[in-house]
Design an enzyme around this catalytic site. Structure first.
Site, mmCIF file in Angstrom:
data_model
loop_
_atom_site.group_PDB
_atom_site.id
_atom_site.type_symbol
_atom_site.label_atom_id
_atom_site.label_comp_id
_atom_site.label_asym_id
_atom_site.label_seq_id
_atom_site.Cartn_x
_atom_site.Cartn_y
_atom_site.Cartn_z
ATOM 1 N N HIS A 156 -36.616 25.770 -37.640
ATOM 2 C CA HIS A 156 -36.291 24.438 -37.085
ATOM 3 C C HIS A 156 -36.726 24.320 -35.624
ATOM 4 C CE1 HIS A 156 -33.435 23.975 -40.536
ATOM 5 N NE2 HIS A 156 -33.263 25.264 -40.317
ATOM 6 N N SER A 277 -59.640 19.060 -17.506
ATOM 7 C CA SER A 277 -59.543 17.607 -17.491
ATOM 8 C C SER A 277 -60.492 17.075 -16.430
ATOM 9 C CB SER A 277 -58.109 17.202 -17.166
ATOM 10 O OG SER A 277 -58.078 15.943 -16.542
ATOM 11 N N LYS A 283 -55.439 21.223 -15.165
ATOM 12 C CA LYS A 283 -55.345 21.286 -16.627
ATOM 13 C C LYS A 283 -56.216 22.367 -17.269
ATOM 14 C CE LYS A 283 -53.478 18.960 -19.253
ATOM 15 N NZ LYS A 283 -53.639 17.618 -19.754
ATOM 16 N N GLU A 290 -56.671 22.070 -31.072
ATOM 17 C CA GLU A 290 -56.446 20.644 -31.357
ATOM 18 C C GLU A 290 -57.514 20.089 -32.291
ATOM 19 O OE1 GLU A 290 -54.735 18.530 -27.531
ATOM 20 O OE2 GLU A 290 -56.260 19.991 -26.991
#
Ligand code: ARG
Length: 462
Positions: A156, A277, A283, A290
């Site tokens: 969970h 980025s 970043k 992804e």
């Protein structure tokens, strides 16, 4: 352009419709298989005296030359080529003259396309399986390198129980093993020879289907000509296997994305597989993970395309089925790219051991150990569970963790506690105790990895 089928037509095909119905741009992937299929077919036609041996020989030479050209990427297609079958036949006739028109004796494009697709998929299944093995090897490697690192096992998305990172990673090894198993099973149904079904009814020529099967390395031939030209189950099966495989890849990616986030910080990815980025200088993004997660959607999309394509389609062959190829090819290419990328991703994971130690020091993931301790001393597990729940509550109220509790504090909850309770509250003892078959103790995981290595090297030996 003149069409091989234009005998009954008074008018030429509308140029836009010609373009609309052509699949040549997509079909080019099948060129090699189409020619190989034709080579086997012409050998059979000659052997069975369906056409003269002399003619068969000439056609064979022509096809072999075209195959050579294909392997050098030298085939020239025209926009008027309706599909790969027509294109190769056109090239053959251009090369050896009218005699080439005998190639299509006792054959239809309906059984021909089924053959091309089966030949193509056989190769691709082997390639995908090899790439899965490659990823499995990387997994074993990284598991071994981090064999004794503890991480909080999550259920969970909450801290559940400490586990070995190597055990966690080997979970994916097992998923990939099942993926290979599914592909192996799928391969059996791909590996059946369809040629000889003709357009739908079979053929009046004395074809030797078993001989064609032998030439092309198929162990069996299809049994019903109608089913043969209308069946795309083998493609649906492959893409289903791929969809499940991609689901596995995407889950590992999701874990990596979460684990490499600032909030978790379990792992760090090597700079070489991350991007920055354009605006925010700080970043470092897990784009590879992804993208694989995103590309999973494409493979599911292909599966849905194929299901929708085939749903309620009347027997037998329908032109709709031409649309199976973009979906299949995209699934194949996507799966192969993603397997390669995922192997790189996993190879470049670095565990943040200090951080993991700190996290496990300040959580309640050893609570089950205390309940097990009491249950082993005779307290019914349900009662032990409740009691430990109260201990956790006590800790939260007093801003403590289990590790901070003293023996006398434990004593206030139950007389069953002895001083040794303090030894049970560590990731080390928790993990060590999980020696049930398949559990996370170090000994088990080492044995698991050994077995995995053996099974992989056996597969390679095959
Ligand atoms: N290019 C077609 C396909 O991909 C091959 C079969 C065409 N058959 C026909 N009668 N038009 O399905």
């Amino acid at each position: 352009m003149k069409k091989p089928w234009d005998g009954r037509f008074k008018k030429a095909l509308d140029p836009f419709i010609e373009e609309f119905s052509s699949s040549i741009d997509v079909d080019v992937k099948l060129a090699r298989y189409d020619i190989q299929g034709s080579i086997a077919h012409i050998k059979m036609l000659g052997r069975a005296n369906i056409i003269s041996k002399n003619d068969a020989q000439k056609i064979l030479h022509g096809l072999e030359e075209i195959l050579q050209e294909a392997s050098k990427g030298k085939l020239k297609y025209t926009s008027a080529d309706e599909d790969i079958h027509m294109a190769i036949e056109r090239m053959l006739v251009e090369k050896i003259g009218k005699i080439g028109n005998k190639l299509h004796t006792a054959r239809s494009r309906n059984d021909q396309i089924a053959l091309d697709e089966r030949l193509y998929l056989r190769d691709e299944i082997s390639e995908v399986s090899e790439l899965i093995k490659g990823l499995q090897r990387v997994i074993i490697n990284i598991a071994q390198k981090n064999i004794d690192v503890f991480i909080p096992g999550l259920t969970h998305m909450q801290h559940a129980q400490p586990v070995l990172f190597s055990h966690y990673l080997m979970a994916y090894f097992n998923m990939l093993d099942r993926d290979k198993g599914r592909l192996k099973d799928c391969f059996k149904r791909v590996n059946i020879m369809p040629l000889g079904a003709g357009a739908i009814a079979g053929t009046s020529f004395p074809v030797e289907r078993e001989y064609v099967a032998k030439l092309l390395g198929f162990p069996a031939i299809t049994k019903n000509s109608i089913d043969t030209v209308s069946d795309r189950d083998f493609i649906l099966e492959f893409v289903s296997c791929s969809a499940i495989l991609m689901m596995h890849l995407s889950r590992l990616c999701e874990d990596i994305i979460i684990y490499s986030s600032e909030e978790f910080g379990y792992v760090e990815l090597d700079d070489s597989i991350c991007t920055g980025s354009s605006m925010m200088p700080q970043k470092k993004n897990p784009d590879v993970a992804e993208l694989i997660r995103g590309k999973t959607a494409r493979v599911y999309g292909s599966l849905m395309t194929l299901f929708t394509l085939m749903k309620s389609l009347p027997l037998s062959y329908n032109r709709d089925m031409q649309e199976d190829k973009p979906a299949l090819f995209d699934a194949v290419e996507t799966v192969k790219m993603c397997l390669k990328a995922e192997a790189k991703l996993v190879a470049n994971i670095k565990l943040n051991k200090k951080r993991l130690e700190n996290i496990l020091d300040k959580d309640f993931s050893c609570a089950t150990e205390i309940a097990d301790y009491l249950a082993k001393k005779g307290m019914p597990f349900r009662d032990a569970h409740k009691l430990v729940g109260r201990i956790v509550r006590y800790c939260i109220d007093n801003e403590k963790y289990l590790r901070d509790l003293t023996y006398s504090e434990f004593k206030t909850f139950s007389n069953l506690f002895s001083e040794d309770i303090l030894d049970f509250i560590s990731p080390n003892s928790s993990v060590k105790s999980k020696s049930s078959p398949g559990g996370t103790c170090l000994k088990n995981v080492k044995a698991q990895i050994e077995k995995a290595k053996n099974s992989l090297s056996k597969e390679f030996a095959q």
